[in-house]
Design a protein around this motif. Structure first.
Motif, PDB file in Angstrom:
ATOM      1  N   LYS A 134       8.725 -10.532 -10.186  1.00 24.81           N
ATOM      2  CA  LYS A 134       8.763 -10.203 -11.608  1.00 24.81           C
ATOM      3  C   LYS A 134       7.937  -8.962 -11.915  1.00 24.81           C
ATOM      4  N   ILE A 135       8.616  -7.953 -12.458  1.00 23.52           N
ATOM      5  CA  ILE A 135       7.945  -6.730 -12.901  1.00 23.52           C
ATOM      6  C   ILE A 135       7.998  -6.675 -14.423  1.00 23.52           C
ATOM      7  N   GLY A 136       6.834  -6.560 -15.044  1.00 25.97           N
ATOM      8  CA  GLY A 136       6.762  -6.512 -16.497  1.00 25.97           C
ATOM      9  C   GLY A 136       6.346  -5.136 -16.991  1.00 25.97           C
ATOM     10  N   PHE A 137       7.065  -4.638 -17.982  1.00 26.37           N
ATOM     11  CA  PHE A 137       6.724  -3.355 -18.612  1.00 26.37           C
ATOM     12  C   PHE A 137       5.872  -3.643 -19.844  1.00 26.37           C
ATOM     13  N   PHE A 138       4.634  -3.193 -19.811  1.00 24.92           N
ATOM     14  CA  PHE A 138       3.712  -3.390 -20.938  1.00 24.92           C
ATOM     15  C   PHE A 138       3.750  -2.111 -21.764  1.00 24.92           C
ATOM     16  N   ASN A 139       4.440  -2.164 -22.893  1.00 17.26           N
ATOM     17  CA  ASN A 139       4.775  -0.952 -23.632  1.00 17.26           C
ATOM     18  C   ASN A 139       3.815  -0.587 -24.758  1.00 17.26           C
ATOM     19  N   LYS A 193      -1.492   2.892 -13.524  1.00 18.41           N
ATOM     20  CA  LYS A 193      -0.668   2.116 -14.449  1.00 18.41           C
ATOM     21  C   LYS A 193      -0.230   0.773 -13.865  1.00 18.41           C
ATOM     22  N   VAL A 194      -0.508   0.556 -12.584  1.00 15.94           N
ATOM     23  CA  VAL A 194      -0.079  -0.668 -11.908  1.00 15.94           C
ATOM     24  C   VAL A 194      -1.171  -1.729 -12.004  1.00 15.94           C
ATOM     25  N   LYS A 195      -0.836  -2.878 -12.557  1.00 20.57           N
ATOM     26  CA  LYS A 195      -1.771  -3.992 -12.665  1.00 20.57           C
ATOM     27  C   LYS A 195      -1.206  -5.178 -11.886  1.00 20.57           C
ATOM     28  N   ILE A 196      -1.973  -5.653 -10.911  1.00 21.06           N
ATOM     29  CA  ILE A 196      -1.552  -6.777 -10.075  1.00 21.06           C
ATOM     30  C   ILE A 196      -2.704  -7.769 -10.009  1.00 21.06           C
ATOM     31  N   LYS A 197      -2.455  -8.987 -10.407  1.00 24.05           N
ATOM     32  CA  LYS A 197      -3.523  -9.979 -10.390  1.00 24.05           C
ATOM     33  C   LYS A 197      -3.816 -10.461  -8.967  1.00 24.05           C
ATOM     34  N   ASP A 198      -2.756 -10.721  -8.178  1.00 20.12           N
ATOM     35  CA  ASP A 198      -2.915 -11.286  -6.830  1.00 20.12           C
ATOM     36  C   ASP A 198      -2.162 -10.420  -5.837  1.00 20.12           C
ATOM     37  N   ILE A 199      -2.850  -9.461  -5.228  1.00 16.82           N
ATOM     38  CA  ILE A 199      -2.164  -8.512  -4.345  1.00 16.82           C
ATOM     39  C   ILE A 199      -1.734  -9.165  -3.037  1.00 16.82           C
ATOM     40  N   LYS A 216       0.835  -1.202   0.000  1.00 20.03           N
ATOM     41  CA  LYS A 216       0.000   0.000   0.000  1.00 20.03           C
ATOM     42  C   LYS A 216       0.872   1.256   0.000  1.00 20.03           C
ATOM     43  N   GLN A 217       1.951   1.232   0.787  1.00 22.31           N
ATOM     44  CA  GLN A 217       2.858   2.386   0.841  1.00 22.31           C
ATOM     45  C   GLN A 217       3.557   2.606  -0.494  1.00 22.31           C
ATOM     46  N   ILE A 218       3.965   1.510  -1.121  1.00 21.38           N
ATOM     47  CA  ILE A 218       4.661   1.617  -2.405  1.00 21.38           C
ATOM     48  C   ILE A 218       3.740   2.202  -3.465  1.00 21.38           C
ATOM     49  N   ILE A 219       2.537   1.679  -3.561  1.00 22.90           N
ATOM     50  CA  ILE A 219       1.602   2.163  -4.579  1.00 22.90           C
ATOM     51  C   ILE A 219       1.182   3.603  -4.303  1.00 22.90           C
ATOM     52  N   SER A 220       1.010   3.953  -3.038  1.00 24.84           N
ATOM     53  CA  SER A 220       0.613   5.326  -2.706  1.00 24.84           C
ATOM     54  C   SER A 220       1.742   6.318  -2.986  1.00 24.84           C
ATOM     55  N   SER A 221       2.999   5.833  -2.988  1.00 21.12           N
ATOM     56  CA  SER A 221       4.145   6.696  -3.290  1.00 21.12           C
ATOM     57  C   SER A 221       4.390   6.836  -4.780  1.00 21.12           C
ATOM     58  N   TYR A 222       3.781   5.961  -5.541  1.00 20.99           N
ATOM     59  CA  TYR A 222       3.975   5.937  -6.989  1.00 20.99           C
ATOM     60  C   TYR A 222       2.990   6.915  -7.636  1.00 20.99           C
ATOM     61  N   THR A 272       1.662 -13.638 -16.088  1.00 17.32           N
ATOM     62  CA  THR A 272       3.080 -14.000 -16.148  1.00 17.32           C
ATOM     63  C   THR A 272       3.937 -13.231 -15.152  1.00 17.32           C
ATOM     64  N   PHE A 273       3.643 -11.934 -14.982  1.00 16.16           N
ATOM     65  CA  PHE A 273       4.425 -11.081 -14.081  1.00 16.16           C
ATOM     66  C   PHE A 273       3.637 -10.800 -12.805  1.00 16.16           C
ATOM     67  N   ASP A 274       4.352 -10.556 -11.717  1.00 12.97           N
ATOM     68  CA  ASP A 274       3.690 -10.240 -10.446  1.00 12.97           C
ATOM     69  C   ASP A 274       3.103  -8.835 -10.466  1.00 12.97           C
ATOM     70  N   VAL A 275       3.837  -7.912 -11.069  1.00 12.24           N
ATOM     71  CA  VAL A 275       3.369  -6.536 -11.254  1.00 12.24           C
ATOM     72  C   VAL A 275       3.566  -6.165 -12.713  1.00 12.24           C
ATOM     73  N   VAL A 276       2.554  -5.561 -13.317  1.00 11.79           N
ATOM     74  CA  VAL A 276       2.658  -5.077 -14.693  1.00 11.79           C
ATOM     75  C   VAL A 276       2.497  -3.562 -14.671  1.00 11.79           C
ATOM     76  N   LEU A 277       3.432  -2.866 -15.325  1.00 12.69           N
ATOM     77  CA  LEU A 277       3.380  -1.410 -15.424  1.00 12.69           C
ATOM     78  C   LEU A 277       3.005  -1.049 -16.862  1.00 12.69           C
ATOM     79  N   VAL A 278       1.860  -0.416 -17.023  1.00 17.35           N
ATOM     80  CA  VAL A 278       1.311  -0.142 -18.358  1.00 17.35           C
ATOM     81  C   VAL A 278       1.733   1.245 -18.829  1.00 17.35           C
ATOM     82  N   GLU A 279       2.434   1.266 -19.959  1.00 13.13           N
ATOM     83  CA  GLU A 279       2.864   2.535 -20.583  1.00 13.13           C
ATOM     84  C   GLU A 279       3.610   3.441 -19.611  1.00 13.13           C
ATOM     85  N   ASP A 280       4.550   2.880 -18.889  1.00 12.59           N
ATOM     86  CA  ASP A 280       5.374   3.659 -17.973  1.00 12.59           C
ATOM     87  C   ASP A 280       6.813   3.636 -18.481  1.00 12.59           C
TER      88      ASP A 280
END
Length: 305
Positions: free
Chosen positions: A260-265, A21-27, A10-16, A280-288
């Motif tokens: 695993k962090i995936g960049f979805f470009n 842009k953050v997609k997480i299937k299983d938080i 929660k702290q990480i996402i609130s600081s971002y 596939t990835f634990d965290v996906v960052l969309v267009e970042d």
């Protein structure tokens, strides 16, 4: 997102600055993984990252495509139009195969090797010299993601080993990193390096086994001193932009947490591919085009928050 969000997550996402842009299937799972990374600290961490469109940007601020490692040579005024025509024809033939989700990987692998060998043959026939590659890099459009130089500097300060995997050319990657002052002692580039003759002309690949997108993983360094050096680091932060990049930690000794962090470009592929990235990835960052999320996570791991 499904599950219960941990306090750290929660702290990480609130600081971002761009939580949308953050997609997480299983938080719940991701929260536990982050807790493990932070509790074990930098001494247990290694970083495994792709280069093109992961460490480097896929798009520039004006929305135009950024240059990749192979694009350094393709776009250089030092190369002939004949060279460009030939490598572009190879790209159009083999690139769709690489991204065909319906074709088994086992069928793709020999075609990827065929592609890389044919491209190398075009480079050799074009009489490319080592000095020319260095000159190309000084004016090329390969741009590291915003915040990536800071990431690499922090990892060096904390003595965290960084393994940079690429199916591209290692000479170009190292030249880009040296240009930007981030080729630190803790970083190791595992890629396809050229072999040169006494006059500095490219004559072949140096490595006996070609690296391609489907075999770039820690098996490639099993017999190296570096592999022994990281054997006591059971946690890994893995960064990639290709679905196959998620396999780069394969061969890692006794892993505990591989985050695993995936960049979805590519926004045009959201409907077709985003769900695959979330699987596939634990965290996906969309267009970042930044490393902001990575750096926030590292602040917690390094106790710099």
């Amino acid at each position: 997102m499904s599950g219960k969000m941990s306090s750290l997550l929660k702290q990480i996402i609130s600081s971002y600055p761009h939580p949308e842009k953050v997609k997480i299937k299983d938080i719940t799972k991701v929260g536990k993984m982050i807790d493990s990374l932070v509790s074990r600290g930098p001494e247990s961490l290694q970083v495994i990252t792709d280069f093109d469109f992961t460490l480097s940007k896929s798009h520039l601020p004006d929305g135009s495509p950024a240059c990749s490692g192979p694009g350094v040579m393709n776009n250089s005024s030092l190369m002939s139009q004949d060279f460009r025509d030939k490598v572009n024809a190879l790209y159009k033939k083999y690139r769709p195969i690489e991204f065909d989700h319906n074709m088994p990987v086992e069928q793709k692998i020999p075609l990827m090797v065929e592609w890389y060998q044919q491209r190398k043959n075009v480079v050799v026939a074009s009489r490319v010299q080592r000095s020319q590659i260095e000159e190309m890099v000084t004016s090329c459009g390969v741009v590291l993601r915003d915040g990536a130089p800071k990431t690499l500097a922090w990892l060096n300060e904390e003595k965290v080993p960084v393994l940079i995997f690429s199916a591209g050319n290692g000479d170009i990657i190292e030249a880009v990193m040296k240009r930007d002052g981030v080729m630190f002692d803790n970083a190791h580039v595992i890629a396809n390096f050229y072999k040169y003759d006494d006059e500095g002309f490219v004559i072949d690949y140096k490595n006996s086994t070609l690296l391609h997108v489907f075999n770039k993983n820690e098996h490639a360094i099993e017999n190296s001193t570096y592999f022994e050096d990281i054997s006591h680091r059971p946690n890994a932060l893995l960064l990639g932009d290709h679905l196959a990049d998620a396999r780069m930690a394969e061969g890692m000794q006794d892993p505990e947490t591989i985050f695993k962090i995936g960049f979805f470009n590519d926004p045009s592929q959201v409907e077709e591919s985003l769900s695959l990235y979330e699987e596939t990835f634990d965290v996906v960052l969309v267009e970042d085009q930044t490393f902001e999320f990575v750096n926030i996570l590292l602040k917690f791991i390094f106790g710099r928050n």
